[in-house]
Design an enzyme around this catalytic site. Structure first.
Site: not given
Length: 370
Positions: A34, A251
């Site tokens: 899945k 950052y």
């Protein structure tokens, strides 16, 4: 130059893992593929495991992708039908359905089925997610038995804590499922239960994450279980530069160099599915040498400390996880599990197939797009 970030998939390792878990017990083994084969590719997982006893998917849509591609192995849909139209598709395409709620049977009654549908009855033995409570079982079994278009194949449940060594809930769930006789064989074991054992004879086991080379047991590594990594997330160093002690990288400027630092820039980021919350110090293999992540993960790039790896250069090979750097180790550092790392890889990461030759693992490997 093509962007070098790619997920290299070794299908021989997938087959190795399937055969390893199949050998852990008796009964049939349905490969759980899945969620796009846990990020590895739904169709290609099915094709690589063409000799599997069967496949388990989450929804009818996934089952239909397999059928429309010509995959004819047995398929069970773990969430069952969402409506009457899906019951009809299951009948037309020989797809087995899990039944876990009364409404699913009501929806079946609303249509005429063109053929018999194989069904699995799901019992809620303690997970408390989906499934009939044990006291409802007899009534539901009678309803299924009375329907000449439904063929009961297995009774199943799902374990909440099979991966916990001293789990009381696992023992309780096993005891509940073994406390009565069922009219058909059981399907109980997920990956963790396969390796620890339930003590109950099963008709079908349902391995998932272990097929992809990740350990389902937190106290044992994949290597200790004999599993092989199927996916290697790879990239390249695209730039290097020096940062003086005291200056920040990335950052937020929340990582500062404690020494003069040689920084390597690698083309991978959260836009590819690499975890944004990977902490500084997370290992990255650069030409086989562990180098720590520094600064924040950005959308398209990460930065690593190359100071202690003077041979690293632009073009150096990078492994983010895979054959030599366990995905479970990276997942633990990021406060998550390998399932999420696999499944969150984005479409811009090229999936490339690699097959190891049977005679040696040192022979140069041929790669082809999946």
């Amino acid at each position: 130059m093509t962007r070098p970030t790619r997920a290299v998939i070794n299908w021989s390792h997938l087959r190795h893992n399937y055969e390893l878990v199949k050998a852990t017990g008796t009964g049939r083994t349905y490969a759980v593929i899945k969620a796009n084969g846990y990020g590895h590719g739904l169709l290609n997982c099915a094709r690589a495991l063409s000799g599997a006893d069967g496949f388990a998917v989450a929804c009818v849509d996934e089952a239909m992708v397999l059928r429309e591609a010509g995959i004819q192995r047995k398929i069970v849909v773990l969430q069952g039908a969402y409506d009457g139209a899906e019951w009809k598709l299951a009948a037309e395409h020989n797809i087995q359905l899990v039944v876990h709620h009364e409404q699913q049977l009501d929806e079946r009654d609303s249509i005429t089925l063109p053929a018999t549908v194989g069904v699995w009855l799901k019992i809620n033995s303690g997970m408390n997610r989906v499934g009939f409570r044990p006291e409802q079982a007899d009534a539901v079994l009678a309803r299924i038995s009375a329907d000449d278009k439904l063929d009961l194949r297995h009774v199943m449940t799902h374990f909440a804590a099979a991966d916990e060594a001293d789990s009381g809930s696992f023992a309780e769930q096993v005891a509940l499922m073994s406390s009565r006789e069922w009219p058909v064989s059981l399907s109980l074991s997920n990956s963790a239960a396969l390796f620890r054992g339930t003590g109950i004879e099963e008709g079908v086991r349902r391995p998932g994450i272990c097929l992809y080379g990740s350990s389902p047991m937190p106290h044992k590594t994949a290597a200790e279980l004999g599993l092989k990594a199927v996916m290697s997330l790879e990239s390249r160093v695209i730039s290097t530069h020096k940062v003086p002690a005291g200056e920040a990288v990335g950052y937020g400027a929340d990582w500062r160099a404690e020494r003069d630092t040689r920084v390597g820039v690698i083309t991978v980021g959260y836009g590819d599915g690499y975890p944004r919350h990977a902490p500084a110090g997370t290992p990255v293999l650069v030409d086989g040498v562990e180098c720590p992540l520094i600064g924040r993960v950005s959308m398209d790039m990460i930065t690593v400390d190359l100071t202690d790896h003077p041979l690293a250069h632009i073009g150096s090979h990078v492994e983010l996880w895979g054959d030599h750097l366990s995905v479970d180790r990276i997942a633990a550092l990021c406060g998550t599990i390998s399932y999420e790392l696999f499944c969150q890889l984005t479409p811009r990461v090229k999936r490339v197939a690699r097959e190891l030759p049977s005679d040696t693992q040192n022979t140069p490997l041929a790669a082809a797009r999946v």
